[in-house]
Scaffold this active site. Structure first.
Site, PDB file in Angstrom:
ATOM      1  N   MET A 116      -8.826  -0.738   2.668  1.00  0.00           N
ATOM      2  CA  MET A 116      -7.076  -0.543   2.013  1.00  0.00           C
ATOM      3  C   MET A 116      -6.744  -0.998   0.777  1.00  0.00           C
ATOM      4  SD  MET A 116      -5.235   1.357   4.275  1.00  0.00           S
ATOM      5  CE  MET A 116      -3.903   1.110   3.461  1.00  0.00           C
ATOM      6  N   HIS A 129      -5.665  13.507   5.733  1.00  0.00           N
ATOM      7  CA  HIS A 129      -5.549  12.444   6.066  1.00  0.00           C
ATOM      8  C   HIS A 129      -4.371  11.859   6.887  1.00  0.00           C
ATOM      9  CE1 HIS A 129      -6.443   7.929   6.368  1.00  0.00           C
ATOM     10  NE2 HIS A 129      -4.795   7.566   5.779  1.00  0.00           N
ATOM     11  N   SER A 179      -2.571  12.747   2.191  1.00  0.00           N
ATOM     12  CA  SER A 179      -2.737  11.810   3.091  1.00  0.00           C
ATOM     13  C   SER A 179      -1.111  12.494   3.514  1.00  0.00           C
ATOM     14  CB  SER A 179      -2.302  10.937   3.082  1.00  0.00           C
ATOM     15  OG  SER A 179      -1.298  10.351   4.176  1.00  0.00           O
ATOM     16  N   MET A 229       1.948   5.397  12.092  1.00  0.00           N
ATOM     17  CA  MET A 229       2.211   3.866  12.760  1.00  0.00           C
ATOM     18  C   MET A 229       3.436   3.270  13.493  1.00  0.00           C
ATOM     19  SD  MET A 229       3.280   3.902   8.341  1.00  0.00           S
ATOM     20  CE  MET A 229       2.566   4.307   7.167  1.00  0.00           C
ATOM     21  N   HIS A 266      -5.731   7.579  11.223  1.00  0.00           N
ATOM     22  CA  HIS A 266      -5.337   6.564  10.513  1.00  0.00           C
ATOM     23  C   HIS A 266      -4.905   5.303  12.027  1.00  0.00           C
ATOM     24  CE1 HIS A 266      -4.448   3.333   7.061  1.00  0.00           C
ATOM     25  NE2 HIS A 266      -5.206   3.786   7.708  1.00  0.00           N
ATOM     26  N   MET A 276      -3.161   2.658  12.046  1.00  0.00           N
ATOM     27  CA  MET A 276      -2.366   1.237  12.062  1.00  0.00           C
ATOM     28  C   MET A 276      -1.004   0.903  12.947  1.00  0.00           C
ATOM     29  SD  MET A 276      -1.689   2.442   7.957  1.00  0.00           S
ATOM     30  CE  MET A 276      -1.147   4.468   8.327  1.00  0.00           C
ATOM     31  N   ASP A 307      -0.964   9.423   8.822  1.00  0.00           N
ATOM     32  CA  ASP A 307      -0.642   8.009   9.389  1.00  0.00           C
ATOM     33  C   ASP A 307      -0.400   8.086  10.618  1.00  0.00           C
ATOM     34  OD1 ASP A 307      -2.484   6.672   7.088  1.00  0.00           O
ATOM     35  OD2 ASP A 307      -1.238   8.051   5.522  1.00  0.00           O
ATOM     36  N   ASP A 332      -7.997   4.375   0.584  1.00  0.00           N
ATOM     37  CA  ASP A 332      -6.606   4.968   0.770  1.00  0.00           C
ATOM     38  C   ASP A 332      -5.431   3.587   0.145  1.00  0.00           C
ATOM     39  OD1 ASP A 332      -4.805   5.965   1.864  1.00  0.00           O
ATOM     40  OD2 ASP A 332      -5.567   5.127   4.118  1.00  0.00           O
TER      41      ASP A 332
HETATM   42  C1  DX5 Z   1      -0.711   3.968   3.639  1.00  0.00           C
HETATM   43  C2  DX5 Z   1      -1.440   4.774   4.243  1.00  0.00           C
HETATM   44  C3  DX5 Z   1      -1.715   5.878   3.102  1.00  0.00           C
HETATM   45  C4  DX5 Z   1      -0.876   6.477   2.361  1.00  0.00           C
HETATM   46  C5  DX5 Z   1      -0.966   6.516   0.645  1.00  0.00           C
HETATM   47  O1  DX5 Z   1       0.094   2.689   4.007  1.00  0.00           O
HETATM   48  O2  DX5 Z   1      -2.680   4.487   4.838  1.00  0.00           O
HETATM   49  O3  DX5 Z   1      -2.461   6.953   3.886  1.00  0.00           O
HETATM   50  O4  DX5 Z   1      -0.681   7.939   2.414  1.00  0.00           O
HETATM   51  O5  DX5 Z   1      -0.273   6.670  -0.136  1.00  0.00           O
HETATM   52  P1  DX5 Z   1      -0.366   6.881  -1.835  1.00  0.00           P
HETATM   53  O6  DX5 Z   1      -2.012   7.703  -1.668  1.00  0.00           O
HETATM   54  O7  DX5 Z   1       0.511   7.755  -2.165  1.00  0.00           O
HETATM   55  O8  DX5 Z   1      -0.864   5.249  -2.150  1.00  0.00           O
HETATM   56 ZN    ZN Z   2      -3.518   6.505   5.176  1.00  0.00          ZN
END
Ligand code: DX5
Ligand code: ZN
Length: 219
Positions: A140, A36, A11, A40, A69, A71, A38, A178
């Site tokens: 998650m 991956h 990620s 947000m 992903h 969010m 993310d 994740d």
């Molecule tokens: C958190 C993200 C993850 C994040 C995980 O909300 O969706 O993808 O990158 O990070 P680690 O592996 O450090 O928990």
């Molecule tokens: Zn994620």
């Protein structure tokens, strides 16, 4: 999607955002197949990361499978732009959408994989009716929004439950996990039935990400 054993999806949330080129190369050199991403929005989760521009820029630089992903609130607004940007899989949160079934069909009509995600407080029972429609279920294992958190053990039970429903009903969605996956927790999530495990801090904060990916995939 042909996944024979669990694979690691690094990620980029834990990468240096000012050195994305290097992060992509690191993931490629480590032999990752998925990356991956993310997204947000500062609404569904407190933080803001990036949108379609970053996905498009990354897509121009790599052949890696882009696992987006979302969010975000109102993920339906982003689907066509994410497809245009080069997303290979688009995962949205069931908590952010009322008409999840409709959105799943919309995503799949664009010939990308569709993932559905649940946060730690959402039970598997809330998505049972959708399991035959999705390509991917992203469990998650931390509260979304930040990298580097500790895996919440009750979420592993949800992976186990999803895996047993999948076997029992002969469904073919893949299971992704994740949050908080590292050397100490990876075997737990693998044994529970995970196909894809996301690793942010465990991969990008490692002194040697290339060795780290090999270790995480082989444990
Ligand atoms: C958190 C993200 C993850 C994040 C995980 O909300 O969706 O993808 O990158 O990070 P680690 O592996 O450090 O928990
Ligand atoms: Zn994620």
């Amino acid at each position: 999607m042909d996944i024979k054993q669990s694979i690691c999806a690094p990620s980029i949330l834990s990468a240096d955002f000012t050195a994305m080129d290097r992060a992509i190369k690191t993931a490629e050199s480590a032999g990752a197949q998925w990356l991956h991403l993310d997204v947000m929005d500062g609404q569904f989760v407190p933080e803001i990361t990036f949108g379609t521009k970053m996905v498009a820029d990354i897509n121009r630089k790599t052949e890696l499978f882009l696992d987006v992903h979302l969010m975000v609130e109102n993920p339906e607004r982003l689907i066509s732009a994410m497809v245009q940007a080069g997303a290979d899989a688009i995962t949205f949160h069931s908590e952010a959408v009322i008409h999840s079934h409709r959105l799943i069909q919309e995503i799949k009509n664009n010939n990308v994989l569709c993932g559905l995600s649940i946060v730690p407080s959402t039970p598997v029972s809330s998505i049972t009716e959708l399991l035959s429609d999705v390509d991917l279920v992203l469990v998650m294992s931390v509260n979304p929004g930040y990298g580097g958190q500790k895996l919440i053990p009750s979420c592993v039970e949800k992976i186990r439950l999803l895996d047993s429903i999948r076997k029992e009903k002969n469904l073919d969605f893949k299971l992704s996990v994740d949050g908080g996956v590292n050397r100490d927790t990876v075997s737990l999530v693998k044994k529970a039935g995970t196909d894809i495990f996301v690793a942010g801090s465990a991969f990008f904060n490692s002194k040697n990400p290339i060795d780290e990916l090999r270790i995480l995939e082989s444990i």
